[in-house]
Design a protein around this motif. Structure first.
Motif, PDB file in Angstrom:
ATOM      1  N   ASN A   6       0.823  -1.204   0.000  1.00 45.90           N
ATOM      2  CA  ASN A   6       0.000   0.000   0.000  1.00 45.90           C
ATOM      3  C   ASN A   6       0.864   1.264   0.000  1.00 45.90           C
ATOM      4  OD1 ASN A   6      -2.527   1.277  -0.005  1.00 45.90           O
ATOM      5  ND2 ASN A   6      -2.400   1.606   2.198  1.00 45.90           N
ATOM      6  N   LEU A   9       2.508   1.757  -3.368  1.00 42.03           N
ATOM      7  CA  LEU A   9       1.605   2.259  -4.403  1.00 42.03           C
ATOM      8  C   LEU A   9       1.172   3.700  -4.156  1.00 42.03           C
ATOM      9  CD1 LEU A   9      -0.687  -0.674  -5.550  1.00 42.03           C
ATOM     10  CD2 LEU A   9       1.172   0.436  -6.760  1.00 42.03           C
ATOM     11  N   LEU A  10       1.122   4.137  -2.919  1.00 47.14           N
ATOM     12  CA  LEU A  10       0.832   5.551  -2.643  1.00 47.14           C
ATOM     13  C   LEU A  10       1.896   6.441  -3.291  1.00 47.14           C
ATOM     14  CD1 LEU A  10      -0.385   5.477   1.062  1.00 47.14           C
ATOM     15  CD2 LEU A  10      -1.720   6.129  -0.958  1.00 47.14           C
ATOM     16  N   ARG A  12       3.779   5.579  -5.917  1.00 46.15           N
ATOM     17  CA  ARG A  12       3.614   5.473  -7.374  1.00 46.15           C
ATOM     18  C   ARG A  12       2.390   6.258  -7.858  1.00 46.15           C
ATOM     19  NH1 ARG A  12       5.415  -0.777  -8.647  1.00 46.15           N
ATOM     20  NH2 ARG A  12       7.457  -0.554  -7.716  1.00 46.15           N
ATOM     21  N   ALA A  13       1.313   6.244  -7.072  1.00 44.05           N
ATOM     22  CA  ALA A  13       0.115   7.011  -7.453  1.00 44.05           C
ATOM     23  C   ALA A  13       0.428   8.504  -7.482  1.00 44.05           C
ATOM     24  CB  ALA A  13      -1.026   6.725  -6.484  1.00 44.05           C
ATOM     25  N   GLU A  19      -4.394   4.149 -12.700  1.00 47.64           N
ATOM     26  CA  GLU A  19      -5.390   3.431 -11.912  1.00 47.64           C
ATOM     27  C   GLU A  19      -5.421   1.988 -12.392  1.00 47.64           C
ATOM     28  OE1 GLU A  19      -9.868   4.079 -10.325  1.00 47.64           O
ATOM     29  OE2 GLU A  19      -9.524   4.610 -12.412  1.00 47.64           O
ATOM     30  N   SER A  49      -1.923  -4.803  -3.365  1.00 50.56           N
ATOM     31  CA  SER A  49      -2.651  -3.528  -3.355  1.00 50.56           C
ATOM     32  C   SER A  49      -2.846  -3.091  -4.797  1.00 50.56           C
ATOM     33  CB  SER A  49      -1.872  -2.448  -2.596  1.00 50.56           C
ATOM     34  OG  SER A  49      -1.684  -2.803  -1.249  1.00 50.56           O
ATOM     35  N   THR A  50      -3.846  -2.257  -5.008  1.00 45.84           N
ATOM     36  CA  THR A  50      -4.091  -1.692  -6.329  1.00 45.84           C
ATOM     37  C   THR A  50      -4.406  -0.212  -6.190  1.00 45.84           C
ATOM     38  OG1 THR A  50      -5.324  -1.947  -8.400  1.00 45.84           O
ATOM     39  CG2 THR A  50      -6.576  -2.201  -6.363  1.00 45.84           C
ATOM     40  N   ILE A  51      -4.195   0.516  -7.259  1.00 48.57           N
ATOM     41  CA  ILE A  51      -4.522   1.946  -7.263  1.00 48.57           C
ATOM     42  C   ILE A  51      -5.956   2.123  -7.744  1.00 48.57           C
ATOM     43  CG2 ILE A  51      -4.046   4.197  -8.326  1.00 48.57           C
ATOM     44  CD1 ILE A  51      -1.100   3.352  -8.502  1.00 48.57           C
ATOM     45  N   ARG A  53      -8.614   5.397  -8.018  1.00 45.39           N
ATOM     46  CA  ARG A  53      -8.817   6.838  -7.856  1.00 45.39           C
ATOM     47  C   ARG A  53     -10.317   7.099  -7.730  1.00 45.39           C
ATOM     48  NH1 ARG A  53      -4.151   6.814 -11.020  1.00 45.39           N
ATOM     49  NH2 ARG A  53      -2.450   7.860  -9.936  1.00 45.39           N
TER      50      ARG A  53
END
Length: 95
Positions: A6, A9-10, A12-13, A19, A49-51, A53
């Motif tokens: 998580n 990925l935060l 990377r987001a 997404e 985890s996945t992104i 939005r």
């Protein structure tokens, strides 16, 4: 091994990763559960985890975690009926 899928990925987001990007790890050593609780990452489990939005018209993120848990639970029950699949709220799958 990662600290937290998580947290990774935060980052990377924030760098405009798309997404739907998924990150999976064999182990985590700094994972966090609900309300910042320590997450025990036992070997042999899946950590991912996945992104996503959220848009203003989407349901609250807390309900989406529950829906994802239900969907994973139902899918696994159908493809692996020989296992006693359980759902630990909101989105932990146990056998």
């Amino acid at each position: 091994m990662t600290g937290s899928t998580n947290a990774d990925l935060l980052i990377r987001a924030a760098q405009s990763a798309p997404e739907g990007l998924w990150l999976r790890a064999d182990a985590q050593d700094s994972g966090r559960g609900r309300l910042g609780r320590r997450w025990m990452s036992e070997p042999g489990n899946v950590f991912a985890s996945t992104i996503v939005r959220l848009r203003p018209t989407d349901p609250a993120s807390s309900t989406l975690a529950f829906v994802a848990g239900l969907a994973a639970h139902e899918t696994l029950r159908q493809i692996a009926p020989e296992f006693a699949i359980q759902l630990k709220w909101p989105n932990d799958i146990l056998t």
